[in-house]
Enzyme design. Sequence first.
Site, mmCIF file in Angstrom:
data_model
loop_
_atom_site.group_PDB
_atom_site.id
_atom_site.type_symbol
_atom_site.label_atom_id
_atom_site.label_comp_id
_atom_site.label_asym_id
_atom_site.label_seq_id
_atom_site.Cartn_x
_atom_site.Cartn_y
_atom_site.Cartn_z
ATOM 1 N N VAL A 50 80.573 88.339 43.691
ATOM 2 C CA VAL A 50 79.495 89.185 44.194
ATOM 3 C C VAL A 50 79.682 90.570 43.562
ATOM 4 O O VAL A 50 80.806 90.907 43.172
ATOM 5 C CB VAL A 50 79.538 89.285 45.740
ATOM 6 C CG1 VAL A 50 79.107 87.979 46.358
ATOM 7 C CG2 VAL A 50 80.896 89.737 46.270
ATOM 8 N N CYS B 149 83.641 94.931 49.075
ATOM 9 C CA CYS B 149 83.562 94.921 47.606
ATOM 10 C C CYS B 149 82.933 96.214 47.075
ATOM 11 O O CYS B 149 81.771 96.510 47.345
ATOM 12 C CB CYS B 149 82.732 93.718 47.162
ATOM 13 S SG CYS B 149 82.382 93.737 45.403
HETATM 14 N N1 LIG Z 1 82.191 92.853 37.027
HETATM 15 C C1 LIG Z 1 81.732 92.461 38.341
HETATM 16 C C2 LIG Z 1 82.939 92.422 39.295
HETATM 17 C C3 LIG Z 1 82.566 91.879 40.668
HETATM 18 C C4 LIG Z 1 83.818 91.505 41.459
HETATM 19 O O1 LIG Z 1 84.934 91.534 40.937
HETATM 20 N N2 LIG Z 1 83.588 91.139 42.715
HETATM 21 C C5 LIG Z 1 84.693 90.646 43.529
HETATM 22 C C6 LIG Z 1 84.704 91.277 44.911
HETATM 23 S S1 LIG Z 1 85.037 93.013 44.841
HETATM 24 C C7 LIG Z 1 84.534 89.159 43.753
HETATM 25 O O2 LIG Z 1 83.444 88.669 43.952
HETATM 26 N N3 LIG Z 1 85.643 88.447 43.751
HETATM 27 C C8 LIG Z 1 85.651 87.055 44.069
HETATM 28 C C9 LIG Z 1 86.558 86.290 43.177
HETATM 29 O O3 LIG Z 1 86.938 86.794 42.122
HETATM 30 O O4 LIG Z 1 86.866 85.170 43.542
HETATM 31 C C10 LIG Z 1 80.644 93.410 38.822
HETATM 32 O O5 LIG Z 1 80.621 94.570 38.355
HETATM 33 O O6 LIG Z 1 79.774 93.018 39.621
#
Ligand SMILES: N[C@@H](CCC(=O)N[C@@H](CS)C(=O)NCC(=O)O)C(=O)O
Length: 192
Positions: A50, A10
């Site tokens: 995360v 991530c």
């Molecule tokens: N806006 C958030 C975006 C975080 C994000 O998109 N994390 C992704 C992994 S890169 C995640 O946890 N995805 C899990 C999901 O959407 O189910 C930040 O800046 O922390």
Amino acid sequence: MATLYDAPRCPYCARVRIVLAEKDVPYETVVIDLNDKPAWLYVKNPAGKVPVLEEDDWCLPESAVIDEYLEERFPDPPLLPADAAARAAARLLIFRHDDLSRPHYAFRRGEPGAEAELSAVLAGLDALLLSQPFLTGSAFGLADVAYVPWLIRERTLMGVSFDAFPSIADWLDRLGERPSVAAEVDVVAALV
Ligand SMILES: N[C@@H](CCC(=O)N[C@@H](CS)C(=O)NCC(=O)O)C(=O)O
């Protein structure tokens, strides 16, 4: 001690890992399997994403907010300029990061036109880095942290060439000399 709910692949988590390393903050890592997320993650972050930083049962999601929090909580070394206008310029770049991430993910999905859109954004960053050594201004800081995880992934995982963007290539080399960023280059190399 703080806990980071983290995932190696991530790039948003990478933003937080870099700042924690730059500020030498001790923390524990709980790796979340993004393909099989635990239900309790939604208690810590209702968005189920995360990174989440936890301190004494207090949970903070959103990488840009976490990094600003860490900057205030651990001011040394500073990762924002002292000058208010320069701080605002760095924050503006972080605020506009979607301008990069949108074509980045569109290109990764193979969407038509995405490569040209990504190139246009990279050209803008390249021009900026011709006029100043870091995205944060005259010194490394939070705007560099906000962007570099995507550029490392473009270079290593997506076959993007920076030959046409020499200022970005130089900036990546310069940042790669920092242990905090070198560790992220290694994380991404392990994803190949
Ligand atoms: N806006 C958030 C975006 C975080 C994000 O998109 N994390 C992704 C992994 S890169 C995640 O946890 N995805 C899990 C999901 O959407 O189910 C930040 O800046 O922390």
